[in-house]
Design an enzyme around this catalytic site. Structure first.
Site, PDB file in Angstrom:
ATOM      1  N   HIS A   1       5.517 -11.035  15.865  1.00 45.95           N
ATOM      2  CA  HIS A   1       5.230  -9.698  16.388  1.00 45.95           C
ATOM      3  C   HIS A   1       3.939  -9.699  17.184  1.00 45.95           C
ATOM      4  CE1 HIS A   1       2.048  -7.929  13.694  1.00 45.95           C
ATOM      5  NE2 HIS A   1       2.485  -8.821  12.818  1.00 45.95           N
TER       6      HIS A   1
ATOM      7  N   GLU B   1       5.953  -4.096  14.439  1.00 40.94           N
ATOM      8  CA  GLU B   1       6.134  -4.705  13.115  1.00 40.94           C
ATOM      9  C   GLU B   1       5.247  -4.038  12.090  1.00 40.94           C
ATOM     10  OE1 GLU B   1       5.074  -7.688   9.878  1.00 40.94           O
ATOM     11  OE2 GLU B   1       3.826  -6.543  11.266  1.00 40.94           O
TER      12      GLU B   1
ATOM     13  N   HIS C   1      21.146  -8.894   0.139  1.00 35.88           N
ATOM     14  CA  HIS C   1      21.224 -10.266  -0.374  1.00 35.88           C
ATOM     15  C   HIS C   1      21.186 -10.217  -1.895  1.00 35.88           C
ATOM     16  CE1 HIS C   1      20.787 -14.593  -0.557  1.00 35.88           C
ATOM     17  NE2 HIS C   1      20.834 -14.656   0.759  1.00 35.88           N
TER      18      HIS C   1
ATOM     19  N   ASP D   1       3.917 -15.186  11.770  1.00 35.01           N
ATOM     20  CA  ASP D   1       3.209 -13.913  11.837  1.00 35.01           C
ATOM     21  C   ASP D   1       1.717 -14.210  11.901  1.00 35.01           C
ATOM     22  OD1 ASP D   1       2.075 -11.407  11.333  1.00 35.01           O
ATOM     23  OD2 ASP D   1       3.710 -10.763  10.049  1.00 35.01           O
TER      24      ASP D   1
ATOM     25  N   SER E   1      27.094 -15.894 -17.944  1.00 38.19           N
ATOM     26  CA  SER E   1      27.946 -17.079 -17.764  1.00 38.19           C
ATOM     27  C   SER E   1      28.731 -17.018 -16.459  1.00 38.19           C
ATOM     28  CB  SER E   1      28.902 -17.233 -18.949  1.00 38.19           C
ATOM     29  OG  SER E   1      29.734 -16.094 -19.092  1.00 38.19           O
TER      30      SER E   1
ATOM     31  N   TYR F   1       6.783  -6.179  -1.133  1.00 36.62           N
ATOM     32  CA  TYR F   1       6.805  -7.433  -0.398  1.00 36.62           C
ATOM     33  C   TYR F   1       7.271  -8.582  -1.288  1.00 36.62           C
ATOM     34  CZ  TYR F   1       4.187  -5.814   3.741  1.00 36.62           C
ATOM     35  OH  TYR F   1       3.791  -5.200   4.891  1.00 36.62           O
TER      36      TYR F   1
ATOM     37  N   TYR G   1      -8.477  -8.736   7.031  1.00 40.32           N
ATOM     38  CA  TYR G   1      -7.104  -8.328   7.302  1.00 40.32           C
ATOM     39  C   TYR G   1      -7.034  -6.867   7.765  1.00 40.32           C
ATOM     40  CZ  TYR G   1      -2.221  -7.311   5.978  1.00 40.32           C
ATOM     41  OH  TYR G   1      -0.913  -6.919   5.954  1.00 40.32           O
TER      42      TYR G   1
ATOM     43  N   ARG H   1       0.816  -1.217   0.000  1.00 38.95           N
ATOM     44  CA  ARG H   1       0.000   0.000   0.000  1.00 38.95           C
ATOM     45  C   ARG H   1       0.850   1.268   0.000  1.00 38.95           C
ATOM     46  NH1 ARG H   1       0.212  -1.925   4.952  1.00 38.95           N
ATOM     47  NH2 ARG H   1      -1.384  -3.525   4.681  1.00 38.95           N
TER      48      ARG H   1
END
Length: 727
Positions: free
Chosen positions: A366, A414, A665, A443, A604, A676, A530, A197
């Site tokens: 959380h 959280e 990462h 969660d 490669s 997300y 939710y 959002r």
């Protein structure tokens, strides 16, 4: 976290909204498939003494009582220290010494808001912005219930014509520009789903729009709708039409945590930075489908009709054409007043000391919620964590001593942007880099009956083996395992971790991580409300998980994962699976490149790096077999555990991704325009999206170097090659 179990071939298109996955397994009749397999008790692997004790320690009655406690008191971030202390006290009571760790963070809270529509003829309509009080659901009438609002939204007023922008993705705005729709100075109205959002608001802001309204559309509820003849909650499983999804609008794809302390913990004396790069400058308000209906209908006949826009999920299920607008003379007036503050938040931290002090397993959930309830998000997980503490306490009384230290965490804040966990990781990062074996996250543990799983590759095998040891109460059945239901629903594919919950800071510091929960099938199961007042104890006990049996099964699964990670002599990682998954990621990247402006881009170097990794991983797998047969060679076992703990750090590159260095990462990260949902080889794909060949080449180099570093760590065991030669 949205696409149920993420198909790698769909990574580029995958989208995520909130702490729950956007599921669509309606094409799979899970119950029918399971029924065809027959009845009778499933064959379960042999359970050890402690496994049996662990599984039998979970009780639905006590889980129910913990859930009731958590869902009957305000616990928006930074407001309920007593609940944090209660959690720590309960864990301590069960034999896990626990205490609070606090941070002083930037948050904001709602003061007032309003929204009205003025028609071209001068008549006006006022939006409710309130969820109905239900006599059947006690917490919907609490006097201190939380208003509908967006966390980290900007204070402000705006009056202007408005434009429907679909799901608010960049491509939606690009399509509107192609259609000649003037966006600057307008208010955006977007539907939930698709990108996080906060990115809807950011995308509107970037186009010069001055406000953003976001609504819930019944088209996202599958077949469980009033239009299909079902009754709305509380009288049936369909969505209550007054339901509103609250949530943060922080620009999560830039970085999580306190917006004013990027990269370091938020203490009272911490220097503060400008928050504007990661929070909106324009006001935003969430609304219900009831409030959205007249706003959308007023656009009918103006701009381009929804069906002609030709964008995915542009047209919803409300009584409107979903035209773009604007409608001349039709204006929205919005006001949003927020109170900015720096306030303490409280993480509850419990510790079970192991015999190996430099090997640590972390388990977290959380505790904060946008509403009084939060029965699914997050307190289904919170109640399981209390029950898990009870189970571990029983094992300790029976003589169990974990090899590795277990740290249990109940995170605060959280919901605003993974704040509590991110600040804790930032404070303890040197220790975590030196000691952390894995992080397990739960969660929304339960919002329906279908189990879900996402994890870094080395944890896949352990997770699937543990699933086969848990009886899963799918719609009353007692003759099927968690694995059976998960495999039927997911096609056997473990999801890739992007962002959206508290595993994020761990993943991007190279720590093996797993996230699990159970939800609806997105088509026939009761609609989960939710971030709404209707995510309540009453909804959970009536529709989500009557009897709390799925809570028990999910707790058993989490307990088995934690038990084996902390107890097994050799850390139960499957490093060879990393090579398997990287090859899949590379296949996706090749397809992405082929469809890009630079189809001749050479990968490669990544292929060679993966080959090198596979050689090292296969050698280590042989060493593990040797160590398993030679139980007296503790030195070899220690070497193996050290490289298993550390090799994932190799995938982390200093400097991170372009313009968002938190995400370090090199194999996966939340999509820049999703917030997300994960993107694999993100540095390369983002560079391709930006049309930057030079940078794409740079990130091919950086990704391959990261893989070589991880391979080198796997090969760093003393005389590894000699061990393999002796095999």
């Amino acid at each position: 976290m949205i696409v149920k179990s993420l198909s790698l071939l769909a990574l580029a298109a995958a989208t995520v909204e909130g702490c729950v996955r956007e599921r669509d397994v309606g094409s799979v009749d899970i119950l029918s498939v399971l029924s065809k397999r027959g009845h009778g008790h499933p064959h379960l692997p042999h359970l050890s003494k402690y496994e049996s004790m662990l599984i039998n320690s979970f009780d639905n009655t006590t889980v129910d009582s913990w859930a009731y406690y958590y869902t009957h008191g305000i616990h928006i971030a930074g407001t309920n220290q007593s609940m944090a202390q209660w959690t720590a006290d309960k864990w301590t009571e069960f034999g896990i010494p626990s205490s609070l760790v606090s941070y002083d963070v930037y948050l904001n809270y709602p003061v007032s808001h309003s929204l009205s529509l003025t028609h071209p003829d001068g008549t006006t309509w006022e939006a409710s912005l309130v969820e109905d009080v239900l006599k059947e659901d006690d917490t919907t009438s609490y006097p201190d219930r939380i208003p509908t609002f967006h966390g980290y939204s900007a204070s402000g007023e705006a009056t202007a014509e408005y434009v429907y922008v679909g799901r608010g993705q960049k491509v939606d705005f690009e399509r509107l520009i192609q259609l000649g729709v003037d966006l600057k100075g307008k208010i955006a109205i977007a539907r939930y789903g698709g990108p996080f959002r906060g990115l809807k608001v950011k995308n509107a802001q970037d186009q010069g729009m001055i406000g953003c309204i976001i609504f819930t559309d019944p088209a996202d509820d599958g077949n469980v709708t009033v239009a299909n003849g079902l009754k709305a909650y509380p009288n049936g499983p369909a969505r209550n039409p007054s339901a509103v999804q609250r949530g943060s609008v922080q620009f999560l794809s830039m970085f999580p945590g306190d917006p004013t302390t990027p990269g370091y913990p938020s203490r009272p004396d911490s220097p503060r930075k400008d928050k504007s790069p990661v929070v909106p400058k324009i006001p935003s308000i969430p609304i219900s489908q009831l409030d959205a209906q007249p706003i959308l209908a007023a656009l009918d006949g103006h701009g381009t009709p929804g069906k002609e826009v030709n964008r995915t999920r542009w047209v919803g299920a409300l009584n409107a054409t979903y035209a773009t607008g604007p409608a001349p003379g039709a204006k929205l007036s919005m006001s949003n007043v927020m109170r900015d503050t720096y306030t303490p938040i409280w993480n509850s931290i419990g510790i079970i000391n192991g015999t190996e002090q430099d090997e640590v397993v972390i388990i977290g959930n959380h505790r904060d919620a946008w509403i009084i309830g939060g029965a699914g998000d997050p307190n289904s997980g919170s109640s399981i964590m209390v029950e898990l503490a009870k189970a571990f306490g029983k094992l300790q009384k029976a003589g169990w001593k974990p090899k590795r230290t277990i740290v249990m965490c109940s995170w605060d804040a959280e919901e605003y942007g993974l704040v509590g966990s991110t600040e804790w990781v930032e404070e303890y990062l040197p220790w975590l880099k030196a000691s952390a074996v894995a992080y397990l996250n739960i969660d929304v543990a339960v919002s329906g009956p279908v189990p879900d799983l996402s994890a870094t590759p080395e944890l896949h095998k352990l997770a699937l083996e543990s699933m086969k040891k848990v009886i899963w109460p799918y719609k009353g059945r007692q003759d099927t395992t968690m694995y059976d239901v998960w495999n039927t629903a997911s096609g056997g594919e473990v999801g890739v971790l992007g962002s959206g919950s508290d595993y994020t800071a761990f993943v991007h510091n190279g720590i093996a991580s797993l996230d699990t929960g159970a939800g609806g099938d997105g088509n026939t199961d009761p609609v989960y409300h939710y971030h709404s007042n209707y995510d309540s104890y009453h909804w959970m006990a009536t529709y989500g998980d009557p009897g709390f049996h799925t809570h028990v099964a999910m707790g058993q699964f989490l307990g088995l994962l934690g038990y084996h990670l902390a107890t097994d002599d050799i850390i139960p990682f499957d490093v060879t699976n990393y090579g398997v998954q990287m090859t899949k990621y590379l296949d996706v990247l090749k397809k992405y490149i082929a469809a890009s402006k630079f189809p001749d881009l050479d990968v490669s170097k990544i292929e060679s790096a993966i080959c090198s990794f596979n050689v090292s991983a296969n050698a280590v797998a042989k060493l593990q077999k040797k160590a398993e047969h030679n139980v007296h060679d503790q030195q070899l076992r220690k070497h193996l555990n050290t490289i298993y703990r550390d090799f994932g750090r190799g995938f982390v590159s200093q400097g991170g991704l372009p313009d968002r260095e938190f995400y370090r990462h090199m194999l996966y990260a939340p999509g820049l325009d999703t917030g997300y949902a994960p993107t694999t080889f993100p540095g390369v794909t983002e560079s391709l999206d930006a049309g930057n060949r030079t940078r794409a080449v740079e990130y091919i180099e950086r990704a391959s170097n990261a893989i070589y570093v991880a391979a080198g760590i796997l090969s760093s065991c003393h005389d590894c090659n000699q061990f393999v030669a002796q095999e």
